[in-house]
Write an enzyme that holds these catalytic residues in place. Sequence first.
Site, mmCIF file in Angstrom:
data_model
loop_
_atom_site.group_PDB
_atom_site.id
_atom_site.type_symbol
_atom_site.label_atom_id
_atom_site.label_comp_id
_atom_site.label_asym_id
_atom_site.label_seq_id
_atom_site.Cartn_x
_atom_site.Cartn_y
_atom_site.Cartn_z
ATOM 1 N N CYS A 12 0.904 -1.276 0.088
ATOM 2 C CA CYS A 12 0.022 -0.123 0.032
ATOM 3 C C CYS A 12 0.988 1.171 0.094
ATOM 4 O O CYS A 12 2.206 1.187 0.189
ATOM 5 C CB CYS A 12 -0.911 0.081 1.332
ATOM 6 S SG CYS A 12 0.102 0.128 2.823
ATOM 7 N N GLU A 129 0.132 -0.604 15.744
ATOM 8 C CA GLU A 129 -0.587 0.765 15.478
ATOM 9 C C GLU A 129 -1.522 1.313 16.407
ATOM 10 O O GLU A 129 -1.693 2.412 16.807
ATOM 11 C CB GLU A 129 -1.469 0.438 14.042
ATOM 12 C CG GLU A 129 -2.160 1.643 13.647
ATOM 13 C CD GLU A 129 -3.245 1.305 12.467
ATOM 14 O OE1 GLU A 129 -2.911 0.715 11.402
ATOM 15 O OE2 GLU A 129 -4.258 1.960 12.403
ATOM 16 N N SER A 225 0.913 -11.214 8.956
ATOM 17 C CA SER A 225 0.292 -10.069 8.714
ATOM 18 C C SER A 225 -1.183 -10.011 8.830
ATOM 19 O O SER A 225 -1.992 -10.899 8.170
ATOM 20 C CB SER A 225 0.492 -9.663 6.919
ATOM 21 O OG SER A 225 -0.232 -9.216 6.424
HETATM 22 S S1 SF4 Z 1 -3.113 3.143 6.877
HETATM 23 FE FE1 SF4 Z 1 -1.849 1.165 6.847
HETATM 24 S S2 SF4 Z 1 -2.848 0.199 4.926
HETATM 25 FE FE2 SF4 Z 1 -3.376 2.262 4.806
HETATM 26 S S3 SF4 Z 1 -1.892 3.050 3.468
HETATM 27 FE FE3 SF4 Z 1 -1.289 3.532 5.581
HETATM 28 S S4 SF4 Z 1 0.249 1.750 6.119
HETATM 29 FE FE4 SF4 Z 1 -1.083 1.325 4.389
#
Ligand code: SF4
Length: 291
Positions: A12, A129, A225
């Site tokens: 991503c 996160e 993941s």
């Molecule tokens: S929030 Fe997480 S999944 Fe979305 S672009 Fe950012 S790193 Fe990637």
Amino acid sequence: MKIIMASHAGFCFGVKRAVDAIENSLKNNSNPEKQIWTIGLPIHNPQEVARLQAMGLRVANDEREVPDNSEVFIRAHGESREVIERLKARNIKITDMTCPFVKKAQDLAAELSSKNYFVILLGDKNHPEIKGILGHVNNKNNAQVVANAQEAENVTRRAKIALISQTTQCEENLIKTAEKLILKAQELHICNTICKATAERQDAARSLVKENNIDGVILIGGKQSANTSKLRDIIQAEGVDVLWIEDDKELEEKSKWLINKNTIGIAAGASTPEWLINKAIQNSKFIIHNS
Ligand code: SF4
């Protein structure tokens, strides 16, 4: 045998941005005294981590392992304010590669907790996160992590609740949890902080199996993941067989899975680099051709 690729697969935006920055810094580091670190794995993909480590990246379990005069890259998942402050106090150079979408969730947690909202974080309490977002709430006693609507059932009634989501959650979980919280607060502030990249990969995996007559999907991604695991669930829920592999070597070991399959789909999580996807595709073509 036909191979059909999901329309969105692999890195991503946020992960690519962080990995590119780490890689550039490692390539351009001409000072043998300067060490480049991340706290925790930079990405949930062992092959990509090994590639970066071979270039010189060091991975600490804890910020105290990082020596003074180093550079620390904050990974896309982000980090708590406390850890960043402690690193700054030691004059360690920080390059913050927190994904802007994660940063948005952190900023909302800080802003709304300072406005006396009790913050409910929807997600996995052990995920970095969520730990990082929690580390932006003004007082940890003013926040609670819930995984789903069932857990939201146990939230104590409050005057003001803010619901913030881990970026990789699915919309259905956010909606069901929000529904549960409506009766838990006089005022409920819902922040849809789900990232589009996750939804795009999930929709692409769903379309791949719904719109094509697929016999099975090779899913490429790290076994740790969370977003890859979600893709597996989505594909299996459509009744399609999944072979989850980390790399082309694993595909070779499990090549029997390809027998009697006419059309194969390929999907990959947001933490899977392009080079691993390409190698797996090449290898599956080779196995198919020789079987
Ligand atoms: S929030 Fe997480 S999944 Fe979305 S672009 Fe950012 S790193 Fe990637």
